[in-house]
Enzyme design. Structure first.
Site, PDB file in Angstrom:
ATOM      1  N   GLN A  44      31.626  -5.921  16.024  1.00  0.00           N
ATOM      2  CA  GLN A  44      32.484  -6.470  17.051  1.00  0.00           C
ATOM      3  C   GLN A  44      33.011  -7.861  16.771  1.00  0.00           C
ATOM      4  OE1 GLN A  44      29.353  -5.179  17.794  1.00  0.00           O
ATOM      5  NE2 GLN A  44      29.497  -3.847  19.569  1.00  0.00           N
ATOM      6  N   LEU A  57      26.300  -8.478  22.898  1.00  0.00           N
ATOM      7  CA  LEU A  57      27.589  -8.810  22.301  1.00  0.00           C
ATOM      8  C   LEU A  57      28.762  -8.455  23.220  1.00  0.00           C
ATOM      9  CD1 LEU A  57      27.077  -7.781  18.577  1.00  0.00           C
ATOM     10  CD2 LEU A  57      27.158 -10.063  19.512  1.00  0.00           C
ATOM     11  N   ASN A 114      30.320 -12.716  24.254  1.00  0.00           N
ATOM     12  CA  ASN A 114      31.047 -11.463  24.087  1.00  0.00           C
ATOM     13  C   ASN A 114      31.779 -11.454  22.758  1.00  0.00           C
ATOM     14  OD1 ASN A 114      32.476  -9.069  24.571  1.00  0.00           O
ATOM     15  ND2 ASN A 114      34.125 -10.151  25.612  1.00  0.00           N
ATOM     16  N   CYS A 115      31.764 -10.318  22.102  1.00  0.00           N
ATOM     17  CA  CYS A 115      32.504 -10.212  20.842  1.00  0.00           C
ATOM     18  C   CYS A 115      33.502  -9.060  20.832  1.00  0.00           C
ATOM     19  CB  CYS A 115      31.530 -10.020  19.688  1.00  0.00           C
ATOM     20  SG  CYS A 115      30.587 -11.502  19.326  1.00  0.00           S
ATOM     21  N   VAL A 116      33.702  -8.432  21.955  1.00  0.00           N
ATOM     22  CA  VAL A 116      34.428  -7.159  21.922  1.00  0.00           C
ATOM     23  C   VAL A 116      35.760  -7.143  22.634  1.00  0.00           C
ATOM     24  CG1 VAL A 116      34.321  -4.794  22.851  1.00  0.00           C
ATOM     25  CG2 VAL A 116      32.370  -5.768  21.709  1.00  0.00           C
TER      26      VAL A 116
END
Lengths: 356, 76, 451
Positions: free
Chosen positions: C128, C232, C264-266
């Site tokens: 992600q 994530l 958050n990575c998405v």
């Protein structure tokens, strides 16, 4: 390449059906493909109008095929004709115009769509209700025509205007502006203003009751009639399909974590359950810790086995998996169609589909 | 995917967490699942309770396959 | 800039925002700003970060605009800021307890270091995270290519559990930003720009009531959706995981102080980095012309949880809060894609049901050929959408001379694939993998239209 520097004529290959190819009418719709040297039928008008536009072209060949023959043997015909067309080294391929003739439109659209990925510019033309429009608008440039041959000259004029641009290597940014059907394809572009400013401006117009244009029109979703219910589970073959990305450890088919371009078919032979040693989640759109710890949470093999014994249905020995994260709806549709064909052939009678 | 498989002639029961999405894309027999990261499970439960949740969801899906319907139906 | 003066007896929360701009970055023996250059004491910063027992090693690197550098895999991007309000820290609730509901938000001064950011890299899951190219075709897709980066490349000790691993890197980014701000902005400040931001007053009080026959300014509210779906995929408000929170109002300038931070990575393209939250352009635009072109009646934050029940609950409560602000219209921004499209549609339809107009900011996942349906959910009320682009569109990124981090993961990033490497060293990758490229707060100018 500018016209001034070009000495040789542009080479065009023209595709027409049995009628415009001079073979005959509907009774000859089953005629097999063949090639005529030079222009035929509307091809002569095509050549004339290109020259009137100061673009020197030669229709080096006219490829003819019966409308019924084409649609009944589409794959074979394309396999035969595409190399033939390529062999003439055309600068442009023109198919039709097909007006409202449905099979002809499908043939024209099919040929143009097959040439596009090969880098050979191809255009066609038909009436808006021709099924070829819906089927091929995304992958071919289709000029809009009247619904019958009385609109021939107008149709050919439009094709020539578009054809000249293609011959000059111009990119057709907005097909609608060139008299074509909108392709329904989303294309990114750089706006003058950042999104936040555009949002506030749009809201002010909406509040005021002023007209505004949404940047993404919400689509309409079609429906499928439900299949009849299964009367009795005993003896029924049930298959499992998942978009939650449960695959054998190591993801042997390298299904992508997002925008999956493929799906996998995996064996359930001898498996009474799934666990972290044998299976994993390849899906990148959710926290997959829980799925990795116990893949049954997404693909419920353990409890399916229990219920199989209890209720008497049969397991299909294969399951299908893809990753439903950002996967385009068109790809998902394509995978499902292929999977369905196989499952029907293998005697699957019902499917449980799990998604995250 | 549910819609295309059904269009080809096989009845489908779709177990998914966000049923509004399933409704929008057109599946006909829909069974609401537990949650996105664990649609047929619940890591907060002891294992035998979790398996029972899973079994019940599957039973609902199987019941859905055996239920005649006219339009999109959520089997909760 | 002139702002409507608050009515007597009502005191809006007011923040004075000072910006000190740096135009270069380097390492030196003491962290400070000198002649427009930020100098960082490598040893002191590294030691500070390594005080986390989970962290094995920290490498610091610098990337400048125009460098042939790829930073990958990026987790977060943060702007160093210093609060000059003694009782109100930066990143409230992260390093020490902070309760936004006891005593309210105090007014005062905040200072930003502009032109540079702290960027965290280091593999966790790999799917992600994203990349930032500082030059070449990839650079034009986000504002981060125009900034100086202090990159923290962090590796954790073997056996560290994934959630702990993510947390360590997340906190390291905030610690580093905080350290830099305190060290370089703590003393007397020369120059820098100044801006005063005055927040809307409490609901129920309409800033410009209909008087002397003049038409009331339109009331605009903002619904700020935050990703909250697990590892994530999380966001924090005053240190609290927003999946555990109910929708609530915030004082809009809380975001300046880092009240909302990202875990958050998405996906890389449409997740909000902490920088995006700190500089939310919707909040800033609405504040800047509040009382002039409109009345900004308030901001509500809400989550994007993973169960249908939570989505229904949050959208109902968020809509009720919005309605209580009595706006004429609402801007709604989404984070992430896929199932959050369902939250977006619920929020939209529930607000519109009250006759309040909505405009939605969203990106699209229309497939690499742009031929697919862009959102997974829809509603007839969603008739005013600003698109921040199709994230599936593929671009070719040439190789960069230097990679900060590890670019072997590029094939696994959401938006990459096992076939994305080309023979000449380029990669054909979706915009999805570029940090901030389709940001749904509307930072960038990219959009999408039908061809």
């Amino acid at each position: 390449m500018s016209d001034a520097s070009r000495n040789a004529k542009y080479r065009i290959v023209h595709y027409v059906n049995q009628f415009f190819g001079g073979v005959g009418g509907e009774e000859k719709a089953d005629c097999e493909p063949f090639t005529i040297q030079g222009p035929q039928g509307p091809g002569r008008l095509l050549e004339k109008l290109f020259r009137e536009g100061n673009v020197d072209v030669e229709i080096v060949a006219t490829v003819v095929c019966g409308d019924s023959y084409f649609v009944d043997h589409q794959e074979d015909v394309l396999r035969e004709l595409i190399p033939v067309i390529r062999g003439y080294h055309p600068d442009l391929v023109v198919a039709g115009p097909a007006f409202n003739a449905g099979r002809y439109g499908m043939a024209c659209g099919g040929i143009c769509s097959s040439l596009q990925p090969l880098g050979i510019p191809a255009i066609t033309a038909m009436f808006k209700e021709n099924p070829g429009v819906d089927q091929y608008r995304k992958t071919a440039l289709i000029v809009e025509t009247a619904n019958n041959v009385s609109g021939m000259e107008e149709a050919v004029r439009k094709m020539v205007r578009l054809g000249i641009k293609k011959l000059r290597g111009e990119e057709i940014e907005f097909p609608k502006a060139e008299g074509c059907f909108e392709q329904g394809i989303r294309k990114n572009y750089s706006h003058a203003e950042p999104g936040c400013g555009r949002a506030i401006a749009m809201l002010l117009r909406k509040i005021n009751g002023d007209p505004f244009e949404t940047e993404y029109p919400i689509p309409f979703f079609d429906r499928v009639d439900p299949q009849p219910a299964i009367a009795d589970l005993k003896g029924i073959t049930i298959a499992l399909v998942t978009s939650g990305g449960i695959v054998p450890t190591g993801n042997p088919d390298h299904i992508e974590s997002s925008s999956a371009s493929k799906y996998g078919k995996y064996s359930l032979e001898g498996l009474e359950t799934l666990d972290a040693r044998t299976h994993q989640s390849a899906h990148g759109g959710y926290d997959n810790t829980y799925a990795n710890d116990d893949p049954n949470r997404v693909l419920p093999i353990d409890e399916m086995r229990v219920l199989e014994k209890e209720l008497g249905f049969k397991r299909h020995p294969w399951y299908y998996a893809t990753v439903g994260n950002g996967t385009s709806v068109d790809n998902a549709r394509k995978f499902a169609k292929e999977i369905a064909v196989e499952m029907i052939r293998d005697g699957v009678q019902a499917v449980i589909l799990t998604s995250t | 995917m549910a819609k295309e498989i059904e269009r080809a002639g096989i009845p489908v029961a779709h177990i998914c967490s966000i049923i509004t999405i399933s409704q929008t894309v057109g599946a006909n027999r829909i069974v609401p699942a537990v949650a996105i990261p664990h649609p047929l499970g619940n890591p907060r439960l002891p294992l035998d309770e979790e398996k029972e949740v899973r079994r019940n969801l599957l039973k609902k899906a199987l019941a859905a396959l055996q239920t005649p319907i006219e339009e999109q139906t959520v089997f909760s | 800039m002139a702002y409507a003066r608050p009515h007597a007896g009502v005191h809006p929360v007011t923040h004075l925002w000072r910006k000190i701009t740096v135009t270069d970055l380097g390492f030196s023996s003491a962290t400070r700003v000198e002649n427009g250059k930020l100098l960082i004491d490598k040893g002191e910063l590294t030691a500070l970060l390594r005080s986390d027992p989970n962290i094995k090693d920290v490498q610091l690197a610098i990337a400048r605009p125009g460098d042939s550098v790829r930073i990958i895999p990026v987790k977060d991007v943060i702007e160093p800021r210093l609060s000059r309000i003694p009782e109100y820290p930066i990143f409230p609730g992260v390093f020490s307890a902070w309760d936004p509901d006891s005593g309210g938000i105090p007014s005062g001064e905040i200072v930003s270091l502009c032109g540079m950011v702290v960027t965290t890299v280091g593999s966790i899951v790999g799917y992600q995270e994203g990349l930032i190219d500082m030059s070449g075709p990839g650079a034009r897709y986000s504002l981060f290519s125009g900034m100086h980066h202090l990159v923290l490349d962090i590796s954790v000790k073997e056996g560290t559990e994934r959630h702990e691993h993510e947390k360590s890197i997340r906190l390291a980014g905030f610690k580093a930003s905080d350290y830099i701000a305190r060290s370089s902005l703590g003393g007397p400040l020369s120059s820098g720009s100044r801006e005063t931001l005055i927040n809307p007053t409490d609901p129920g009080f309409h800033g410009s009531e209909k008087s002397d026959g003049r038409k009331r300014k339109p009331g605009i509210a903002y619904l700020y959706m935050l990703q909250s779906q697990g590892l994530l995929h999380d966001t924090y408000y005053c240190g609290v995981d927003v999946k555990k929170m109910l929708p609530r109002r915030i004082v809009p300038t809380e975001v300046l102080f880092g009240a909302i931070v990202s875990g958050n990575c998405v996906s890389a393209c449409d997740k909000n980095t902490t920088y995006h939250h700190q500089n939310n352009p919707i909040i800033l635009d609405l504040l800047r012309r509040h009382g002039v072109d409109w009345d900004f009646v308030g901001c509500v934050i809400t989550n994007e949880n993973v169960t249908l029940g939570d989505k229904q609950r949050s959208s109902t409560l968020a809509a009720e809060l919005i309605v209580s602000l009595n706006p004429d219209g609402v801007i709604v921004s989404k984070e992430g894609f896929g199932n959050p499209d369902a939250d977006l549609m619920m929020n939209c339809s529930k607000i519109e049901a009250h006759g309040i107009k909505t405009v939605l900011l969203t990106d699209e996942f229309a497939g690499q050929d742009g031929a697919s349906q862009s959102l997974v959910d829809s509603h007839p009320n969603a008739d005013a959408i600003v698109s921040t682009g199709n994230a599936n569109e593929v671009i070719v990124l040439p190789p960069m001379e230097k990679v900060i981090g590890d670019d072997r993961v590029i094939t696994e990033l959401a938006g990459g694939s096992s076939k994305c490497r080309l023979p000449d060293g380029s990669v054909a990758i979706e915009l999805q993998a570029l940090i901030g490229s389709t940001n749904q707060l509307g930072f960038e100018r990219m959009s999408s239209r039908f061809k």
